[in-house]
Design a protein around this motif. Structure first.
Motif, PDB file in Angstrom:
ATOM      1  N   GLU A  99      -2.662   1.690   6.764  1.00  0.00           N
ATOM      2  CA  GLU A  99      -3.101   1.156   5.483  1.00  0.00           C
ATOM      3  C   GLU A  99      -4.266   1.970   4.973  1.00  0.00           C
ATOM      4  O   GLU A  99      -5.209   2.246   5.688  1.00  0.00           O
ATOM      5  N   GLU A 100      -4.197   2.297   3.742  1.00  0.00           N
ATOM      6  CA  GLU A 100      -5.285   3.070   3.179  1.00  0.00           C
ATOM      7  C   GLU A 100      -5.811   2.284   1.999  1.00  0.00           C
ATOM      8  O   GLU A 100      -5.255   2.335   0.908  1.00  0.00           O
ATOM      9  N   GLU A 111      -2.145   0.639  -4.940  1.00  0.00           N
ATOM     10  CA  GLU A 111      -2.600  -0.460  -4.099  1.00  0.00           C
ATOM     11  C   GLU A 111      -2.372  -1.746  -4.888  1.00  0.00           C
ATOM     12  O   GLU A 111      -2.848  -1.892  -6.011  1.00  0.00           O
ATOM     13  N   GLU A 153      -8.430   1.439  -0.804  1.00  0.00           N
ATOM     14  CA  GLU A 153      -9.536   2.031  -1.536  1.00  0.00           C
ATOM     15  C   GLU A 153     -10.531   0.939  -1.818  1.00  0.00           C
ATOM     16  O   GLU A 153     -10.232  -0.032  -2.483  1.00  0.00           O
ATOM     17  N   ASP A 168       0.811  -1.213   0.000  1.00  0.00           N
ATOM     18  CA  ASP A 168       0.000   0.000   0.000  1.00  0.00           C
ATOM     19  C   ASP A 168       0.837   1.252   0.000  1.00  0.00           C
ATOM     20  O   ASP A 168       1.861   1.326   0.660  1.00  0.00           O
ATOM     21  N   ASP A 169       0.301   2.218  -0.720  1.00  0.00           N
ATOM     22  CA  ASP A 169       1.015   3.471  -0.882  1.00  0.00           C
ATOM     23  C   ASP A 169      -0.083   4.501  -1.056  1.00  0.00           C
ATOM     24  O   ASP A 169      -1.245   4.149  -1.256  1.00  0.00           O
ATOM     25  N   THR A 170       0.242   5.766  -1.035  1.00  0.00           N
ATOM     26  CA  THR A 170      -0.835   6.747  -1.194  1.00  0.00           C
ATOM     27  C   THR A 170      -1.456   6.696  -2.582  1.00  0.00           C
ATOM     28  O   THR A 170      -2.634   7.006  -2.752  1.00  0.00           O
ATOM     29  N   VAL A 171      -0.680   6.322  -3.574  1.00  0.00           N
ATOM     30  CA  VAL A 171      -1.228   6.338  -4.928  1.00  0.00           C
ATOM     31  C   VAL A 171      -1.307   4.964  -5.564  1.00  0.00           C
ATOM     32  O   VAL A 171      -1.713   4.821  -6.708  1.00  0.00           O
TER      33      VAL A 171
END
Lengths: 364, 281
Positions: free
Chosen positions: A316-317, A239, A319, A234-237
């Motif tokens: 973890e972000e 997944e 989406e 996971d990363d900000t941009v």
């Protein structure tokens, strides 16, 4: 993705561009979701809000051929434009290079159904998170030709990695490599004691090199043998998900590691080879598009159930994609399929209990 | 006649006699046209021209002018013979192809005349090798009749801009399509392979463009297998001139600077592909 399958599925969504691949035996699935922020410009739909977002698949080799030499790409390419032109039946990739040079590639694509594996990291009993480097340094000890590896939770919170040895192999002629990782090497460890899973190392290596190169921690979600293992980045941009089938234990009691820290090799499924045979038979007979029970794990049309971030994971972000939870819980045991398994002439196989992870689009 | 390992002192008895301190000046240029086993050599007072042809469609010429040689003399007006280029290159590079700085192979070349073999004397680090290569009757060469007055479109590009493009050409395409135009896309290389089509566009104002003289929009296709060998010449060169005439014949001229900074030329001529099917532009 090319380590998984020969075809690259492209699916633009509102939450980003998704690139996916599935392997030929439907036992491995990977997806990379690039959020709109990853791009300078991201326009998923052309014709208007009512138009359905278009999906397609292209040959992996054709796509990769455009990005052949990474070092020279980095030096000479300024930006890349990707256009999907349904009317012209072309996927256009345009590289804007230095000196004003433009390279335009018009790739032929095939329309396809939505490729989606059904999996739920939340329902997994065990979770591990480690920097990619730790895992990369661990797998380097295994030969590149090794097909399967067993990951296990041992005493004292230690995690083991061992090469999987098939039943047919002679004990005196096989080399077993086992290594243990201490709990503190991981960013988080939440595993069911004594649990273990066996999965395809080759397919995992692809994701691991990506994780290492992008310096992202890798999270492993697993459950009982036979249920898929899910690797996430996971990363900000970005997944990333890699879902691999695992070898199921037909022995209901898997041997727990002994107390002195040395664990025995887990007994491989005795009739694993038979499963393969009966699966192959089931595949052949169902070629005509006959009815199949809905797959409990990978299903082509059912969408992924909504997931919530497990609390053990750090920052973890995910989406989420909205979707209905698939109906019937699995009543059939999931089997894994690996290349290179030896088929033994067998006693008549069990009733076909294999499930495909992703059904053929033509079957619907 | 006793075989002497000593190179002859004077070249007057020979139809062609030449000396070169660094054989690489010759071998690297010959490699740039080595897409067939046999070549035709023409020696005149201005220098040596080595020609290779294929399929009656493509011709490559390597020019090594007399000034490159330390000694170059041709007895008659011109001397011409056919020789195995593969063998010639093997002999020129007999001491190895890796170029260590400071070491070079010295060459002395002698040709007695019609019917005689070409003699090569190669020396490096005190070791001498003598080679005798049989020569043959020269074939008639194609004449593309390509002269500057008939040129319709001409551009000169810095080779570095094309090198990668040529090396990565989609070889599943049968043809290489070249578009030259005073309007967009100005200069475009296109292939039509199994994966789909690919276009490489060079704008007229690119800093790679040294000269741009296009009067008419022309699109021509050439068999890619014939043009692919020109990649070798492109790799050696610093500049390339691309010209087409009214029939669509293509002339590629490569300016090559050798280790000593001297300039040599290699040129390729190619006929357009006759089997034209509807193109995807």
């Amino acid at each position: 993705l090319s380590r998984i399958g020969d075809e690259l599925y492209l699916e633009p969504t509102e939450s980003g561009l998704s690139l996916r691949a599935v392997n030929s035996s439907r036992s491995g699935f990977a997806s990379f979701l690039f959020a709109p922020l990853f791009f300078q410009l991201y326009e998923p739909g052309g014709a208007g809000p009512e138009a359905e977002l278009f999906r397609c698949k292209v040959h992996m080799k054709s796509f990769l051929g455009i990005f052949r030499s990474l070092p020279s790409l980095e030096k000479s390419v300024g930006k890349c434009l990707i256009l999907l032109k349904p009317h012209a039946s072309r996927l256009v990739l345009q590289l804007h290079c230095k000196h004003g040079v433009t390279k335009t590639h018009n790739l032929a694509f095939q329309e396809c159904e939505r490729l989606q594996a059904v999996f739920d990291t939340q329902s997994c009993a065990s979770h591990l998170c480690a920097p990619a480097r730790v895992l990369a340094e661990a797998v380097v000890h295994f030969p590149l030709t090794l097909a399967e590896v067993t990951l296990g939770a041992g005493p004292g919170g230690k995690i083991s990695l061992r090469n999987y040895v098939e039943d047919e192999a002679e004990p005196s002629k096989t080399m077993v490599t086992e290594l243990w990782l201490a709990e503190d090497e991981f960013q988080s460890v939440a595993v069911a004691p004594g649990s273990h899973i066996t999965f395809c190392l080759k397919e995992f290596r692809g994701l691991l090199s990506f994780a290492e190169a992008s310096n992202l921690p890798l999270t492993i979600h697993f459950d009982e043998p036979g249920r898929p293992v899910i690797f996430t980045l996971d990363d900000t941009v970005l997944e990333v998900h890699l879902v691999l089938a695992t070898l199921s234990d037909l022995d209901s009691n898997s041997r727990a590691p002994s107390t002195n820290g040395v664990s025995h090799l887990p007994a491989p499924a005795d009739d694993f080879a038979d499963d393969l045979e009966s699966y192959m038979a089931a595949m052949e007979t169902s070629e005509g598009g006959s009815e199949r029970a809905p797959s409990p794990t990978f299903s082509l049309h059912a969408r992924r159930p909504a997931q919530s971030t497990p609390e053990e994971e750090e920052a973890e972000e995910e989406e989420e994609e909205e979707g209905a939870v698939p109906g019937t819980p699995p009543h059939k045991k999931f089997r894994s399929l690996f290349f290179g398994s030896v088929m033994t002439p067998g006693r008549p196989g069990l009733a076909p209990t294999q499930e495909v992870l992703a059904e053929d689009s033509e079957g619907e | 006649m006793p075989f002497s390992a000593q190179p002859p002192a004077s070249g007057e008895r020979y139809a062609l006699s030449a000396s070169l301190d660094n054989a690489r000046h010759l071998s690297s240029l010959l490699r740039a046209v080595h897409f067939q086993d046999y070549a035709t050599c023409l020696a005149t007072a201005s220098g040596l021209r080595v020609t290779v042809e294929d399929a009656k469609c493509i011709q490559a010429n390597a020019f090594i002018q007399a000034e490159i040689f330390q000694e170059f003399s041709v007895r008659e007006e011109s001397v011409m013979f056919r020789i195995s280029l593969s063998v010639l290159l093997d002999c020129l590079t007999i001491f190895g192809t890796s170029s260590l700085p400071g070491t070079s192979t010295a060459l002395r070349m002698c040709y007695h005349g019609y019917g005689y073999p070409l003699m090569l004397f190669l020396e490096e680090g005190g070791v001498v090798t003598v080679c005798k290569i049989n020569t043959q009757e020269p074939d008639e060469l194609l004449d593309f009749d390509f002269c500057s007055t008939k040129v319709v479109n001409k551009i000169i590009l810095q080779s570095e801009g094309l090198r990668e493009a040529f090396a990565e050409l989609d070889m599943t395409s049968e043809v290489l399509q070249i578009t030259m135009s005073p309007d967009k896309p100005y200069f475009r290389l296109s292939t039509f392979g199994n994966a789909g089509s690919a276009h490489l566009d060079y704008p007229r104002d690119s800093d790679l463009m040294e000269a741009f003289h296009c009067n008419q929009t022309q699109t021509n296709r050439y068999k890619i297998s014939l043009l692919k060998p020109s990649t070798k010449a492109l790799a050696l060169s610093c500049k390339v001139s691309i010209r087409t005439d009214a029939q669509g014949f293509l002339s590629l001229q490569y300016m090559i600077r050798n280790e000593d900074g001297q300039i040599c030329f290699v040129e390729y001529y190619c006929c357009p592909d006759e089997n034209i099917t509807d193109a995807e532009l």
